[in-house]
Design an enzyme around this catalytic site. Structure first.
Site, PDB file in Angstrom:
ATOM      1  N   GLU A   1      25.750  34.077  26.390  1.00  0.00           N
ATOM      2  CA  GLU A   1      25.622  32.671  26.008  1.00  0.00           C
ATOM      3  C   GLU A   1      25.327  31.854  27.259  1.00  0.00           C
ATOM      4  O   GLU A   1      25.979  32.071  28.279  1.00  0.00           O
ATOM      5  CB  GLU A   1      26.904  32.151  25.357  1.00  0.00           C
ATOM      6  CG  GLU A   1      26.737  30.732  24.861  1.00  0.00           C
ATOM      7  CD  GLU A   1      27.960  30.202  24.091  1.00  0.00           C
ATOM      8  OE1 GLU A   1      28.989  30.887  24.016  1.00  0.00           O
ATOM      9  OE2 GLU A   1      27.841  29.097  23.576  1.00  0.00           O
TER      10      GLU A   1
ATOM     11  N   GLY B   1      35.461  29.950  31.026  1.00  0.00           N
ATOM     12  CA  GLY B   1      36.797  30.415  30.688  1.00  0.00           C
ATOM     13  C   GLY B   1      36.800  31.768  29.998  1.00  0.00           C
ATOM     14  O   GLY B   1      37.490  32.698  30.416  1.00  0.00           O
ATOM     15  N   ALA B   2      36.022  31.880  28.925  1.00  0.00           N
ATOM     16  CA  ALA B   2      35.996  33.119  28.157  1.00  0.00           C
ATOM     17  C   ALA B   2      34.832  33.055  27.182  1.00  0.00           C
ATOM     18  O   ALA B   2      34.230  32.004  27.000  1.00  0.00           O
ATOM     19  CB  ALA B   2      37.306  33.303  27.391  1.00  0.00           C
ATOM     20  N   MET B   3      34.539  34.219  26.563  1.00  0.00           N
ATOM     21  CA  MET B   3      33.365  34.289  25.692  1.00  0.00           C
ATOM     22  C   MET B   3      33.667  35.104  24.438  1.00  0.00           C
ATOM     23  O   MET B   3      34.222  36.200  24.517  1.00  0.00           O
ATOM     24  CB  MET B   3      32.200  34.908  26.493  1.00  0.00           C
ATOM     25  CG  MET B   3      30.926  35.021  25.706  1.00  0.00           C
ATOM     26  SD  MET B   3      30.329  33.398  25.163  1.00  0.00           S
ATOM     27  CE  MET B   3      29.552  33.857  23.630  1.00  0.00           C
ATOM     28  N   GLU B   4      33.264  34.548  23.297  1.00  0.00           N
ATOM     29  CA  GLU B   4      33.656  35.062  21.992  1.00  0.00           C
ATOM     30  C   GLU B   4      32.756  36.165  21.435  1.00  0.00           C
ATOM     31  O   GLU B   4      32.703  36.350  20.213  1.00  0.00           O
ATOM     32  CB  GLU B   4      33.688  33.897  21.004  1.00  0.00           C
ATOM     33  CG  GLU B   4      32.306  33.302  20.610  1.00  0.00           C
ATOM     34  CD  GLU B   4      31.865  32.109  21.435  1.00  0.00           C
ATOM     35  OE1 GLU B   4      32.342  31.955  22.580  1.00  0.00           O
ATOM     36  OE2 GLU B   4      31.034  31.315  20.943  1.00  0.00           O
TER      37      GLU B   4
ATOM     38  N   GLU C   1      38.956  31.849  21.432  1.00  0.00           N
ATOM     39  CA  GLU C   1      37.916  32.877  21.263  1.00  0.00           C
ATOM     40  C   GLU C   1      38.111  33.627  19.941  1.00  0.00           C
ATOM     41  O   GLU C   1      37.145  33.965  19.262  1.00  0.00           O
ATOM     42  CB  GLU C   1      37.907  33.856  22.444  1.00  0.00           C
ATOM     43  CG  GLU C   1      37.779  33.207  23.818  1.00  0.00           C
ATOM     44  CD  GLU C   1      36.676  32.175  23.954  1.00  0.00           C
ATOM     45  OE1 GLU C   1      35.645  32.286  23.262  1.00  0.00           O
ATOM     46  OE2 GLU C   1      36.852  31.227  24.756  1.00  0.00           O
TER      47      GLU C   1
HETATM   48  N1  TRP Z   1      31.375  30.011  24.131  1.00  0.00           N
HETATM   49  C1  TRP Z   1      32.269  29.982  25.257  1.00  0.00           C
HETATM   50  C2  TRP Z   1      33.526  29.276  24.762  1.00  0.00           C
HETATM   51  O1  TRP Z   1      34.335  29.841  24.138  1.00  0.00           O
HETATM   52  C3  TRP Z   1      31.694  29.245  26.425  1.00  0.00           C
HETATM   53  C4  TRP Z   1      31.093  30.089  27.484  1.00  0.00           C
HETATM   54  C5  TRP Z   1      31.628  31.157  28.073  1.00  0.00           C
HETATM   55  C6  TRP Z   1      29.867  29.907  28.149  1.00  0.00           C
HETATM   56  N2  TRP Z   1      30.811  31.624  29.053  1.00  0.00           N
HETATM   57  C7  TRP Z   1      29.742  30.868  29.126  1.00  0.00           C
HETATM   58  C8  TRP Z   1      28.855  28.995  28.014  1.00  0.00           C
HETATM   59  C9  TRP Z   1      28.654  30.939  29.973  1.00  0.00           C
HETATM   60  C10 TRP Z   1      27.761  29.059  28.861  1.00  0.00           C
HETATM   61  C11 TRP Z   1      27.653  30.033  29.813  1.00  0.00           C
HETATM   62  O2  TRP Z   1      33.708  28.120  24.864  1.00  0.00           O
HETATM   63 ZN    ZN Z   2      34.209  28.013  22.527  1.00  0.00          ZN
END
Ligand code: TRP
Ligand code: ZN
Length: 885
Positions: free
Chosen positions: A125, A265-268, A302
């Site tokens: 993302e 922070g983190a990625m879903e 997430e």
């Molecule tokens: N979708 C992620 C969240 O939970 C956001 C995010 C994580 C993101 N890593 C990223 C967005 C890197 C852009 C680039 O909010």
């Molecule tokens: Zn999010």
């Protein structure tokens, strides 16, 4: 000077001409280079003309081969450019085989496939998948993925991707492979892969309908033993979503991996969340209460995305808040359910005001759904996330929990498996509740913080209160015209005994029960008549912060002190204290610091001595508004005067109430095993706040107390509270404590980040010198985003007095770092740059220095799109309301 970045417009959206149904990916991972073989099953979308070329996104890739329906394509069948690949002629359905070569070890942007520590991991993302292979890298193209990962078995025993493992095998050259299949069609931004030598903490969750799910949290081996809290949080989040919305996890495997190098922070990612270690790892001696609370929130966030984001995803990136605002709101509901709802709400509003209000009043102002961007990574903003969550909260306030749940259920019924828009969400909410939300939709389109002003008149003869509510939104650089919004105003009427009165509106015959009522402001101005009152009430407006607005009402200081002591809404009790303190400090900023008014001192003393009150709320009430909040009230921000006013208040309160503060410090010692439960967190918070006040006195006794607090601390919360205060002190013994800390934690990156951060936030006048010195510390690595944020980010974004030195030294320091960092990690560099964007708000001298720093960045050759967009917006956009017309 760099070229102006190309802008993408919401209005230009068109549906994808080609759809991908299946993706088969094979990764051959290696330290030298990684090869990716992709096989796409492609179909022309209905309505696409037969001669429409196929366009695939791709960046920083080496193309090894390309074949269409098994026939290798030669050079004149396709064209390559910096942003992708075009195949001029394709049949109606076909397979495309693409081989690309990557160098993950050189990927410092941390987007696409990269290395962190000893592992391979991905971040796709928003537009990172195009850095792995050529693909229509947009969220409305959803495909089923099968992924085969091959790597050296000894160094990478764990090979992960989305979905379920379906096959694996060993090769004779010491390598092995695992194949994963994800049954759910998904957009490319949710793809993930991880390979490494990882420790696994396993557990299980059985859903309400009896499905058994394997949960696993993977970390590097040295972090084994720090995942218990994250696992508990995950199970709690699963339970909560079932209970609250009837939403179950749809997967057999729910995997979480912690990585040390991560931009956010983190990625879903579907079934394979990837986390910044900061939001996974905890143990009482290394993590603070705030860390524990944040881990629970981010794990929840997430996980909740699995429905709000993954099952129903985005049509395009302009809709980002459709998943982020909604998921932040769900995360907030979950956190409130886990404990201390009023404290959570206060903290949410504090961050909204510190981060989002300024953004909405500056050159980066944009609506919750932006209508244009150059680089989407720049729009993961406080507005999209936090104001977006406030918009969702307003639906909830208008519809109630039941109505909101009905709306969400209809949203899933209509759109499960689809890529949709904010309008689709609004329509589901409106239709499920038979409610007209047309005007409410403007919250998505209009930037800027509305001001709601209130006039009241009371007629004692008839017992009638007339309230006139008006709304106004100043023009913002992105948008001149503003229109009335649909704003829920939660109202309480408080009698002289501090009790809530019944609120009977003009057209109602019977009085409802006493308590809060929601008034709906839809027009520019509206009058509400409330009757049946037997005394003149005190207004408690915008209870619980029912809308992201600024409230303009002429409270007297006596009334604020009364509400601070008596309001039945815990949030508004806190709010009254903040208003009172802000008002006094604003006066001091104008006229120079003076005496603390007796009303305020008495209210403060009373709160401090109230042994019945919840310590967590007492701590919030006694925390002075941040300097950034005071600044928001001033036409020209006077950094030094604000700092001086706040420090005077802090010291004045400490001096006047030292015995009470010492008593609170003694009373709230938490004995026994560390537990991050709300009661204990509240007491530690109050105790550490008392210490903070006492330290401000700055005498020998204060220093002794901080040192003793540091030495006696048996958890990281208390340790850091002491260390932050010691970092303000010029005493050699304070410096020694900082050194001891660094020595003890030299091998612990997350703890060392805390050490860098407290020093970056120091109130010492020579802080910049110290920060510069720390950038040369052997443990300082700007390639690691956590470390960079802990030092450079904290100083530039969290230390107003240090950063805004009148000679512009802080701005130069920032510009140097942005320039150095941009080629390494543009996403993080752009975020740093925003610290300069509100230069017009400062005095002439500072504004000139900030502008010069921006221009110096702008003049760099080959600036990234990310930084260039922030710089361009900051320099070009003037405030409409500053124009003299
Ligand atoms: N979708 C992620 C969240 O939970 C956001 C995010 C994580 C993101 N890593 C990223 C967005 C890197 C852009 C680039 O909010
Ligand atoms: Zn999010």
């Amino acid at each position: 000077m760099s070229a102006k970045p190309k802008t993408v417009h919401l209005a230009d959206y068109t549906t994808p001409p080609y759809l991908v149904d299946e993706v088969a990916l094979a990764f051959d991972l290696d330290e030298e280079h990684t090869d990716v073989h992709s096989t796409l099953t492609v179909r022309r979308a209905p309505g696409t003309p037969a001669d429409c070329p196929l366009r695939l996104d791709g960046e920083d890739l080496t193309l090894l081969s390309l074949a269409l329906d098994r026939q290798p394509l030669n050079g004149d069948a396709y064209t390559l450019d910096d942003h992708g690949l075009t195949v001029s002629e394709v049949p109606e359905t076909f397979t495309l085989e693409i081989a690309t070569r990557l160098r993950p070890q050189d990927n410092t942007q941390l987007q696409g496939l990269y290395r962190s520590g000893g592992m391979f991991c991905t971040q796709c993302e928003a537009e990172g998948f195009r850095r792995i292979t050529y693909f229509p890298d947009r969220p409305d193209v959803m495909a089923r993925y099968t992924v085969t990962v091959t790597a050296d078995k000894r160094r990478y025993p764990i090979l992960l991707s989305n979905g379920n493992p379906v096959a694996n095998g060993d090769l004779d050259n010491g390598r092995h492979w695992v194949r994963w299949q994800d049954p759910f069609p998904k957009p490319s931004y949710l793809f993930a892969l991880v390979a490494g030598d990882l420790h696994c903490h396993e557990d299980r969750h059985t859903t309400r309908s009896g499905r058994d799910i394997r949960l696993a949290i993977y970390t590097e081996h040295e972090n084994a033993g720090r995942t218990a809290h994250a696992m508990d949080s995950l199970k709690a989040a699963m339970h909560w979503d079932e209970l609250t919305y009837g939403l179950e996890c749809d997967l057999d495997n729910y995997l979480v991996v912690a990585v040390g190098d991560f931009n956010m922070g983190a990625m879903e990612n579907k079934g394979l969340n990837i986390f910044n270690t900061q939001y996974i790892l905890a143990r009482p001696d290394v993590a603070t209460d705030a860390d524990y609370v944040n881990i629970e929130a981010v794990i929840g966030h997430e996980y909740f995305h699995n429905w709000t984001g993954n099952r129903v995803t985005l049509r395009d990136w302009f809709q980002l808040s459709l998943k982020e605002g909604l998921t932040v709101f769900r995360e907030q509901q979950f956190s409130a359910y886990q404990g201390a709802p009023a404290v959570r709400r206060i903290q949410e509003v504090r961050t909204l005001r510190a981060a989002q209000f300024p953004e909405d009043a500056g050159p980066m102002a944009h609506p919750v759904r932006p209508s244009e961007y150059a680089e989407i990574n720049n729009f993961y903003t406080a507005t999209v996330y936090m104001k977006g969550a406030e918009v969702i909260r307003m639906y909830h306030t208008l519809l109630g929990q039941e109505g909101f749940r009905r709306g969400l259920a209809l949203y899933f019924e209509r759109h499960d498996g689809q890529a949709v828009t904010c309008e689709d969400f609004l329509a589901a909410m409106a239709d499920a509740n038979d409610m007209d939300l047309a005007r409410f939709g403007r919250w998505y389109e209009q930037s800027g913080t509305p001001v709601v002003s209130v006039d009241d008149a009371y007629d004692a003869a008839t017992g009638t209160l007339t309230l006139t509510l008006r709304q106004h939104t100043e023009p913002t650089p992105d948008q001149r015209e503003k229109h009335p919004l649909h704003i829920p105003i939660a109202l309480g009427l408080v009698d002289s005994e501090g009790r809530d009165m019944p609120i009977r509106l003009a057209d109602e015959s019977a009085a409802p029960e006493a308590g809060t009522r929601v008034l709906e402001l839809r027009e520019q101005a509206q009058t509400f008549t409330i009757s049946g009152l037997d005394e003149r009430p005190t207004l408690s407006l915008l209870r619980g912060f029912s809308a992201p607005v600024k409230l303009d009402y002429e409270y007297t200081e006596e009334t604020l002190a009364f509400l601070f002591a008596n309001d039945n809404d815990e949030f508004n009790r806190w709010e009254a204290g903040q208003r009172l303190a802000t008002r006094i400090m604003l006066r001091w900023v104008e006229d120079g610091p003076g005496e603390i008014p007796e009303t305020f001192l008495a209210a403060f003393r009373q709160t401090l001595e109230d042994e019945q009150a919840d310590p967590a709320l007492v701590a919030e009430a006694l925390t002075l508004p941040p300097e950034s909040f005071i600044a928001e009230h001033m036409p020209v921000i006077r950094v030094d005067a604000i700092h001086q006013a706040r420090e005077t208040m802090r010291q004045g309160l400490a001096q006047a109430l030292a015995p009470q503060l010492r008593a609170a410090y003694q009373r709230h010692r938490v004995d026994g095993t560390y537990r991050p439960r709300p009661e204990d967190i509240g007491r530690r918070r109050l105790r550490n706040l008392a210490l903070d006040y006492l330290a401000s006195i700055g005498d020998e006794r204060a220093l002794e107390q901080c040192l003793a607090h540091y030495d006696e601390a048996d958890n990281m919360t208390d340790t850091m509270a002491a260390l932050a205060l010691l970092a303000d002190s010029p005493e050699p013994r304070a410096a020694e404590a900082l050194e001891r800390f660094a020595e003890r934690w030299r091998d612990d990156p997350l703890v060392l980040d805390k050490w860098f951060r407290v020093q970056a936030l120091s109130r010492r006048p020579d802080v910049l010198e110290r920060v510069r010195e720390l950038t040369r510390h052997p443990a300082f690595d700007p390639r690691n985003p956590n470390r960079l944020r802990a030092l450079v980010g904290a100083f530039c974004q969290g230390n107003a007095i240090g950063f805004h030195q009148s000679g512009g030294e802080g701005y130069n320091f920032l510009a140097d770092w942005v320039i150095d960092l941009d080629p390494i990690n543009p996403q993080v560099a752009a975020r740093l740059t925003t610290a300069l964007s509100r230069w017009r708000r400062y005095d002439e001298q500072r504004a000139a220095h900030m502008r010069t720093a921006l221009e110096r960045i702008e003049a760099q050759p080959s600036l990234s799109k990310d930084v260039s967009e922030v710089v361009t917006r900051s320099l070009e956009r003037a405030y409409d309301n500053e124009r003299t017309d």
